[in-house]
Design an enzyme around this catalytic site. Structure first.
Site, PDB file in Angstrom:
ATOM      1  N   SER A   1      -5.914  -0.748   0.646  1.00 48.40           N
ATOM      2  CA  SER A   1      -6.523  -2.105   1.681  1.00 48.40           C
ATOM      3  C   SER A   1      -8.016  -1.159   1.618  1.00 48.40           C
ATOM      4  O   SER A   1      -8.884  -2.082   1.203  1.00 48.40           O
ATOM      5  CB  SER A   1      -6.421  -1.802   2.975  1.00 48.40           C
ATOM      6  OG  SER A   1      -4.935  -2.468   3.309  1.00 48.40           O
TER       7      SER A   1
ATOM      8  N   HIS B   1       1.848  -3.945   0.129  1.00 46.56           N
ATOM      9  CA  HIS B   1       2.904  -4.576   1.449  1.00 46.56           C
ATOM     10  C   HIS B   1       3.476  -4.954   1.692  1.00 46.56           C
ATOM     11  O   HIS B   1       5.141  -4.765   2.139  1.00 46.56           O
ATOM     12  CB  HIS B   1       1.309  -4.343   2.600  1.00 46.56           C
ATOM     13  CG  HIS B   1       0.615  -4.100   3.115  1.00 46.56           C
ATOM     14  ND1 HIS B   1      -0.421  -3.523   2.950  1.00 46.56           N
ATOM     15  CD2 HIS B   1       0.740  -2.155   3.354  1.00 46.56           C
ATOM     16  CE1 HIS B   1      -1.256  -2.706   3.032  1.00 46.56           C
ATOM     17  NE2 HIS B   1      -0.731  -1.830   3.704  1.00 46.56           N
TER      18      HIS B   1
ATOM     19  N   ARG C   1       3.939   4.622  -3.290  1.00 47.68           N
ATOM     20  CA  ARG C   1       2.752   4.866  -4.484  1.00 47.68           C
ATOM     21  C   ARG C   1       3.534   5.861  -4.927  1.00 47.68           C
ATOM     22  O   ARG C   1       3.558   5.410  -6.484  1.00 47.68           O
ATOM     23  CB  ARG C   1       1.442   4.486  -3.892  1.00 47.68           C
ATOM     24  CG  ARG C   1       1.578   2.925  -3.264  1.00 47.68           C
ATOM     25  CD  ARG C   1       0.362   3.479  -2.609  1.00 47.68           C
ATOM     26  NE  ARG C   1      -0.203   3.963  -1.851  1.00 47.68           N
ATOM     27  CZ  ARG C   1      -1.626   4.107  -0.325  1.00 47.68           C
ATOM     28  NH1 ARG C   1      -2.312   3.174  -0.885  1.00 47.68           N
ATOM     29  NH2 ARG C   1      -1.654   4.736  -0.280  1.00 47.68           N
TER      30      ARG C   1
ATOM     31  N   LYS D   1     -10.993   4.545  13.951  1.00 42.09           N
ATOM     32  CA  LYS D   1     -11.269   3.526  13.458  1.00 42.09           C
ATOM     33  C   LYS D   1     -12.016   2.472  12.989  1.00 42.09           C
ATOM     34  O   LYS D   1     -11.178   0.928  13.529  1.00 42.09           O
ATOM     35  CB  LYS D   1     -10.014   3.741  12.199  1.00 42.09           C
ATOM     36  CG  LYS D   1     -10.199   3.588  10.754  1.00 42.09           C
ATOM     37  CD  LYS D   1      -9.194   4.561  10.307  1.00 42.09           C
ATOM     38  CE  LYS D   1      -8.552   3.716   8.866  1.00 42.09           C
ATOM     39  NZ  LYS D   1      -6.883   4.495   8.781  1.00 42.09           N
TER      40      LYS D   1
HETATM   41  O1  PNS Z   1      -1.731   2.480   6.743  1.00 42.80           O
HETATM   42  P1  PNS Z   1      -1.745   2.881   6.967  1.00 42.80           P
HETATM   43  O2  PNS Z   1      -2.990   3.632   7.847  1.00 42.80           O
HETATM   44  O3  PNS Z   1      -1.398   4.400   6.149  1.00 42.80           O
HETATM   45  O4  PNS Z   1      -1.030   3.734   8.390  1.00 42.80           O
HETATM   46  C1  PNS Z   1      -0.413   4.806   8.942  1.00 42.80           C
HETATM   47  C2  PNS Z   1       0.147   4.543  10.020  1.00 42.80           C
HETATM   48  C3  PNS Z   1      -1.161   3.810  11.448  1.00 42.80           C
HETATM   49  C4  PNS Z   1       1.452   4.394   9.917  1.00 42.80           C
HETATM   50  C5  PNS Z   1      -0.073   5.698  10.909  1.00 42.80           C
HETATM   51  O5  PNS Z   1      -0.655   6.466  10.927  1.00 42.80           O
HETATM   52  C6  PNS Z   1       0.840   6.018  12.333  1.00 42.80           C
HETATM   53  O6  PNS Z   1       2.086   6.001  12.758  1.00 42.80           O
HETATM   54  N1  PNS Z   1      -0.045   5.579  13.646  1.00 42.80           N
HETATM   55  C7  PNS Z   1       0.077   5.678  14.917  1.00 42.80           C
HETATM   56  C8  PNS Z   1      -0.270   7.291  15.849  1.00 42.80           C
HETATM   57  C9  PNS Z   1       1.803   7.654  15.344  1.00 42.80           C
HETATM   58  O7  PNS Z   1       2.453   7.252  15.954  1.00 42.80           O
HETATM   59  N2  PNS Z   1       1.300   8.650  14.716  1.00 42.80           N
HETATM   60  C10 PNS Z   1       1.369  10.084  14.865  1.00 42.80           C
HETATM   61  C11 PNS Z   1       2.835  10.171  13.941  1.00 42.80           C
HETATM   62  S1  PNS Z   1       3.702  11.569  13.072  1.00 42.80           S
END
Ligand code: PNS
Length: 169
Positions: free
Chosen positions: A137, A27, A100, A51
């Site tokens: 993570s 990150h 990645r 979560k």
């Molecule tokens: O670190 P992660 O868990 O891979 O991050 C994923 C994250 C939090 C960036 C993604 O789930 C997100 O943007 N969530 C916010 C809710 C949202 O906007 N959902 C629609 C995505 S198209």
């Protein structure tokens, strides 16, 4: 006020969103590269109440603030809601994400297209440093929970927090 905004110039701003439970060197690599590309980078811990994390949102933010303190143009905050709403509220046109491997691409592309369709916000993909191409993570937490060495995968502050948290469980 000093800097581009004082001269009437628009700051180029981007968001680096994630769960950051906890922040890893992978990150940090993306955040530091984004901080060189943009005037201001908002690192946003997206709150997902369904979560259960190892660290609370406040703890994740605290760790992120410690490990990004050296970057003068990075700010960290939580958000509960859609990422596009965060961007809209702050007039931020770009999301920066690390990729990645090809396996990341399908889901990241879907999210990028959804976010663009919802609000016009663009997603910029940065190829992850190959040193961290396997890093997540979740894996860090799993390896650390079984006593494996993750000291080369997370900043010292995170290693310390992980060691303390896992000793309690
Ligand atoms: O670190 P992660 O868990 O891979 O991050 C994923 C994250 C939090 C960036 C993604 O789930 C997100 O943007 N969530 C916010 C809710 C949202 O906007 N959902 C629609 C995505 S198209």
């Amino acid at each position: 006020m000093t800097g581009p905004e004082s001269e009437g110039l628009q700051l180029r701003r981007a968001v680096c969103p994630g769960s950051y439970d906890p922040v890893t060197n992978g990150h940090l690599d993306i955040i530091s590269r984004a901080s060189k590309l943009y005037d201001a980078v908002h690192v946003v811990v997206m709150i997902n109440q369904s979560k259960q994390g190892l660290f609370t949102v406040d703890e994740r933010i605290d760790l992120l603030r410690q490990v990004t303190a050296a970057y003068g143009n990075v700010q960290v905050e939580p958000f509960h809601g859609l990422l596009v709403d965060y961007c809209k509220q702050r007039d931020i046109p770009a999301i920066v994400k690390g990729l990645r491997a090809v396996s990341d691409f399908d889901y990241e592309l879907q999210m990028a297209q959804m976010n663009n369709g919802l609000s016009g916000v663009e997603t910029l993909f940065v190829p992850t440093n190959p040193t961290y191409s396997f890093l997540s993570s979740s894996l860090v937490k799993e390896v650390a929970a079984w006593g494996g060495d993750v000291s080369h995968l997370v900043p010292p502050e995170v290693l310390d927090a992980l060691t303390k948290r896992l000793a309690k469980d």
